[in-house]
Design a protein around this motif. Structure first.
Motif, PDB file in Angstrom:
ATOM      1  N   ASN A  15      33.973  32.142  52.429  1.00 28.28           N
ATOM      2  CA  ASN A  15      34.188  33.164  53.449  1.00 28.28           C
ATOM      3  C   ASN A  15      33.862  32.641  54.851  1.00 28.28           C
ATOM      4  OD1 ASN A  15      31.425  33.021  53.376  1.00 28.28           O
ATOM      5  ND2 ASN A  15      31.074  35.177  52.940  1.00 28.28           N
ATOM      6  N   LYS A  69      37.552  46.013  50.243  1.00 27.22           N
ATOM      7  CA  LYS A  69      37.496  46.070  48.773  1.00 27.22           C
ATOM      8  C   LYS A  69      38.109  47.363  48.265  1.00 27.22           C
ATOM      9  CE  LYS A  69      33.473  43.189  47.759  1.00 27.22           C
ATOM     10  NZ  LYS A  69      32.060  43.171  47.321  1.00 27.22           N
ATOM     11  N   THR A 125      36.464  28.751  46.701  1.00 26.42           N
ATOM     12  CA  THR A 125      36.529  29.825  47.683  1.00 26.42           C
ATOM     13  C   THR A 125      35.424  29.716  48.717  1.00 26.42           C
ATOM     14  OG1 THR A 125      35.198  31.239  46.266  1.00 26.42           O
ATOM     15  CG2 THR A 125      37.580  31.416  46.030  1.00 26.42           C
ATOM     16  N   ILE A 154      39.819  33.468  40.804  1.00 25.67           N
ATOM     17  CA  ILE A 154      38.616  33.920  41.505  1.00 25.67           C
ATOM     18  C   ILE A 154      39.014  34.429  42.883  1.00 25.67           C
ATOM     19  CG2 ILE A 154      36.389  33.244  42.457  1.00 25.67           C
ATOM     20  CD1 ILE A 154      36.282  31.038  40.328  1.00 25.67           C
ATOM     21  N   THR A 155      38.591  35.634  43.172  1.00 27.32           N
ATOM     22  CA  THR A 155      38.866  36.225  44.481  1.00 27.32           C
ATOM     23  C   THR A 155      37.614  36.898  45.016  1.00 27.32           C
ATOM     24  OG1 THR A 155      39.614  38.311  43.478  1.00 27.32           O
ATOM     25  CG2 THR A 155      41.306  36.658  43.961  1.00 27.32           C
ATOM     26  N   TYR A 156      37.502  36.931  46.336  1.00 24.73           N
ATOM     27  CA  TYR A 156      36.409  37.641  47.001  1.00 24.73           C
ATOM     28  C   TYR A 156      36.972  38.365  48.218  1.00 24.73           C
ATOM     29  CZ  TYR A 156      33.178  34.851  44.209  1.00 24.73           C
ATOM     30  OH  TYR A 156      32.500  34.261  43.171  1.00 24.73           O
ATOM     31  N   TYR A 157      36.333  39.475  48.552  1.00 23.51           N
ATOM     32  CA  TYR A 157      36.779  40.298  49.664  1.00 23.51           C
ATOM     33  C   TYR A 157      35.591  40.698  50.531  1.00 23.51           C
ATOM     34  CZ  TYR A 157      40.839  40.860  46.624  1.00 23.51           C
ATOM     35  OH  TYR A 157      41.921  40.622  45.824  1.00 23.51           O
ATOM     36  N   THR A 158      35.859  40.913  51.783  1.00 23.64           N
ATOM     37  CA  THR A 158      34.844  41.525  52.616  1.00 23.64           C
ATOM     38  C   THR A 158      34.736  42.997  52.227  1.00 23.64           C
ATOM     39  OG1 THR A 158      34.056  41.727  54.891  1.00 23.64           O
ATOM     40  CG2 THR A 158      36.366  42.236  54.509  1.00 23.64           C
ATOM     41  N   ALA A 205      39.578  37.892  52.888  1.00 22.68           N
ATOM     42  CA  ALA A 205      39.703  37.659  51.450  1.00 22.68           C
ATOM     43  C   ALA A 205      39.916  36.177  51.197  1.00 22.68           C
ATOM     44  CB  ALA A 205      40.866  38.454  50.872  1.00 22.68           C
ATOM     45  N   THR A 206      39.575  35.746  49.997  1.00 21.48           N
ATOM     46  CA  THR A 206      39.805  34.365  49.599  1.00 21.48           C
ATOM     47  C   THR A 206      40.191  34.313  48.131  1.00 21.48           C
ATOM     48  OG1 THR A 206      38.823  32.149  49.526  1.00 21.48           O
ATOM     49  CG2 THR A 206      37.352  33.990  49.122  1.00 21.48           C
TER      50      THR A 206
END
Length: 124
Positions: A106, A65, A104, A57-61, A49-50
């Motif tokens: 990954n 999720k 962000t 703002i966030t992102y996940y593998t 995650a970031t």
């Protein structure tokens, strides 16, 4: 230089929850993007995650999720990873990392500073 110290890892049964914390040593933490990565035995370190500098703002593998949530408290120089519905395949050493650019990513290579890691073991 930024020191990052993770905490909160441990042993938990499948379906349980843990919250990891990562404390940063510098006030400029608030301008850094942060990432969480993990490394299982015999495997490459992988992105989890970031979160950007603002927390907006966030992102996940894909595999986490809906189960994991990354957040930050810039007043406390700390980033968190709330992990729910844990599965045995989540077992790994979890690392936080800092990216001074603020955006962000990954990619492991995008991060300049790393913590020592905290182990998470999920039993079935």
């Amino acid at each position: 230089q930024v020191q990052l110290v993770e905490s909160g890892g441990g042993l938990v049964q499948a379906g349980g929850s843990l919250r990891l914390s990562c404390a940063a040593s510098r006030r400029t933490f608030s301008t850094y993007a942060m990432g969480w990565f993990r490394q299982a035995p015999g495997k490459e370190r992988e992105f989890v995650a970031t979160i950007d500098w603002s927390g907006g703002i966030t992102y996940y593998t894909g595999s986490v999720k809906g189960r994991f949530t990354v957040s930050r408290d810039n007043a406390k120089n700390t980033v968190y990873l709330q992990m729910n519905s844990l599965k045995p395949e989540d077992t790994a050493v979890y690392y936080c990392a800092a990216r001074p650019s603020g955006g962000t990513s990954n990619q492991k290579t995008a991060y300049d500073y790393w913590g020592q890691g905290t182990p998470v073991t999920v039993s079935s």
